[in-house]
Design a protein around this motif. Structure first.
Motif, PDB file in Angstrom:
ATOM      1  N   HIS A  62       0.856  -1.191   0.000  1.00 26.79           N
ATOM      2  CA  HIS A  62       0.000   0.000   0.000  1.00 26.79           C
ATOM      3  C   HIS A  62       0.890   1.238   0.000  1.00 26.79           C
ATOM      4  N   GLY A  68      -9.187   1.706  -0.634  1.00 26.71           N
ATOM      5  CA  GLY A  68      -8.223   1.816  -1.716  1.00 26.71           C
ATOM      6  C   GLY A  68      -8.363   0.587  -2.603  1.00 26.71           C
ATOM      7  N   ARG A 107      -5.695  10.066  -1.079  1.00 23.62           N
ATOM      8  CA  ARG A 107      -6.936   9.764  -1.803  1.00 23.62           C
ATOM      9  C   ARG A 107      -7.997   9.229  -0.852  1.00 23.62           C
ATOM     10  N   LEU A 108      -7.585   8.393   0.086  1.00 27.63           N
ATOM     11  CA  LEU A 108      -8.538   7.858   1.062  1.00 27.63           C
ATOM     12  C   LEU A 108      -9.030   8.959   1.992  1.00 27.63           C
ATOM     13  N   ILE A 130      -6.008   2.744  -6.267  1.00 26.90           N
ATOM     14  CA  ILE A 130      -4.642   2.699  -5.737  1.00 26.90           C
ATOM     15  C   ILE A 130      -3.792   1.792  -6.618  1.00 26.90           C
ATOM     16  N   THR A 131      -2.496   1.880  -6.431  1.00 24.68           N
ATOM     17  CA  THR A 131      -1.556   0.954  -7.054  1.00 24.68           C
ATOM     18  C   THR A 131      -1.096  -0.032  -5.992  1.00 24.68           C
ATOM     19  N   PHE A 132      -1.419  -1.295  -6.183  1.00 24.66           N
ATOM     20  CA  PHE A 132      -1.039  -2.351  -5.241  1.00 24.66           C
ATOM     21  C   PHE A 132       0.225  -3.024  -5.767  1.00 24.66           C
ATOM     22  N   ARG A 153      -8.116  -1.887  -6.019  1.00 22.56           N
ATOM     23  CA  ARG A 153      -7.328  -2.321  -7.172  1.00 22.56           C
ATOM     24  C   ARG A 153      -8.175  -2.459  -8.418  1.00 22.56           C
ATOM     25  N   TYR A 203      -6.460  -1.721   2.366  1.00 20.28           N
ATOM     26  CA  TYR A 203      -6.043  -0.322   2.496  1.00 20.28           C
ATOM     27  C   TYR A 203      -7.322   0.486   2.574  1.00 20.28           C
ATOM     28  N   GLN A 237      -0.277   7.505  -1.630  1.00 14.62           N
ATOM     29  CA  GLN A 237      -1.656   7.549  -2.121  1.00 14.62           C
ATOM     30  C   GLN A 237      -2.689   7.627  -0.999  1.00 14.62           C
ATOM     31  N   LEU A 238      -2.217   7.728   0.231  1.00 10.58           N
ATOM     32  CA  LEU A 238      -3.141   7.808   1.360  1.00 10.58           C
ATOM     33  C   LEU A 238      -4.053   9.025   1.246  1.00 10.58           C
ATOM     34  N   GLY A 277      -7.116   1.897 -10.819  1.00  8.12           N
ATOM     35  CA  GLY A 277      -6.427   0.964  -9.927  1.00  8.12           C
ATOM     36  C   GLY A 277      -5.453   0.090 -10.696  1.00  8.12           C
TER      37      GLY A 277
END
Length: 258
Positions: free
Chosen positions: A113, A134, A120-121, A219-221, A136, A176, A117-118, A141
């Motif tokens: 995680h 978050g 965004r949440l 998000i990018t995982f 994918r 996430y 990008q936190l 995603g």
């Protein structure tokens, strides 16, 4: 329940008012990197490391990080038992609720995680959502370096959960996520017994059942580079059986007009 439009920001621009809970077991190499990235990305955020007596010394690493943090943003909880990701998160949630954090965030310790990008949440919370995941599997995603077998398992689990529960969340197994404290106070955490994938499904389902709104943000995982995944067959079997049980119960409740 319609999304609330808050009169002011729940979380400050630098993460003030939010606590990130990071459970650990044998993550001594990953932990300093993820905490460092997190505090750079969100300088006002607080972090709670919940360590399950890691034999590799992760707890001691966490203690050193906390001792070296002059701003007192890093906190450490040492648990004497290793009884699953869900229990570690529940302990962290209780700690955060007792200390009046407005928002509590789940984040993995392995770098999957991205702390960058936190925001965004947290923006989703500030815009009125009760739980922000978050994801994918929404537009934007991404998956990076994930084995195809794991990807197929994850997508299959999400499809199964959506169909069984009638939920519209595309990534209900994602770990996430950011909760308003009101969600955690209301959904009955004392009754949660789930672990792993099932824990994430359980909390999202309880949130929906209690009328809270869920928003997914991309998000990018990224697959971990150091250490090994904690996923095992027992967690998968638990998820399959529990989701089926919740789905049946939900349909029966609707038929009875509850």
């Amino acid at each position: 329940m319609a999304s609330r439009q808050p009169e002011s920001r729940i979380v400050g621009a630098n993460g003030e008012g939010a606590l990130v809970v990071i459970p650990t077991f044998n993550e001594r190499e990953n932990l300093p990197h993820i905490v460092g990235r997190l505090l750079t990305a969100q300088q006002g955020i607080h972090v709670l490391v919940v360590d399950d007596s890691s034999p590799d010394g992760t707890g001691e690493v966490a203690d050193r990080l906390a001792a070296d943090d002059a701003a007192a943003r890093i906190h450490v909880m040492h648990r004497t038992v290793k009884d699953g990701l869900g229990k570690a998160y529940l302990a962290g949630f209780a700690w955060g609720l007792e200390r009046d954090y407005a928002v509590i965030v789940e984040m993995d310790a392995d770098g999957s995680h991205a702390p960058e990008q936190l925001f965004r949440l947290l923006e989703g919370i500030n815009e009125g959502a009760d739980l922000v995941i978050g994801s994918r599997y929404v537009p934007g995603g991404e998956l990076v370096n994930w084995p195809k077998r794991r990807e197929l398992l994850s997508k299959g689990a999400n499809t199964y959960a959506r169909l069984a529960l009638g939920a519209k969340v595309k990534d209900i197994t994602a770990g996430y996520r950011a909760f308003r404290r009101e969600v955690l106070e209301k959904i009955g955490l004392d009754q949660v017994e789930s672990a792993g994938y099932c824990f994430q499904i359980d909390l999202a389902w309880r949130s929906l059942q209690n009328g809270f709104t869920i928003r997914e943000v991309p998000i990018t995982f990224t697959e971990r580079e150091i250490g090994e995944s904690k996923m095992d067959g027992g967690v998968i079997a638990e998820s399959f059986l529990n989701v089926a049980r919740w789905g049946i119960r939900g349909r029966l409740d609707r038929l009875r007009g509850r």
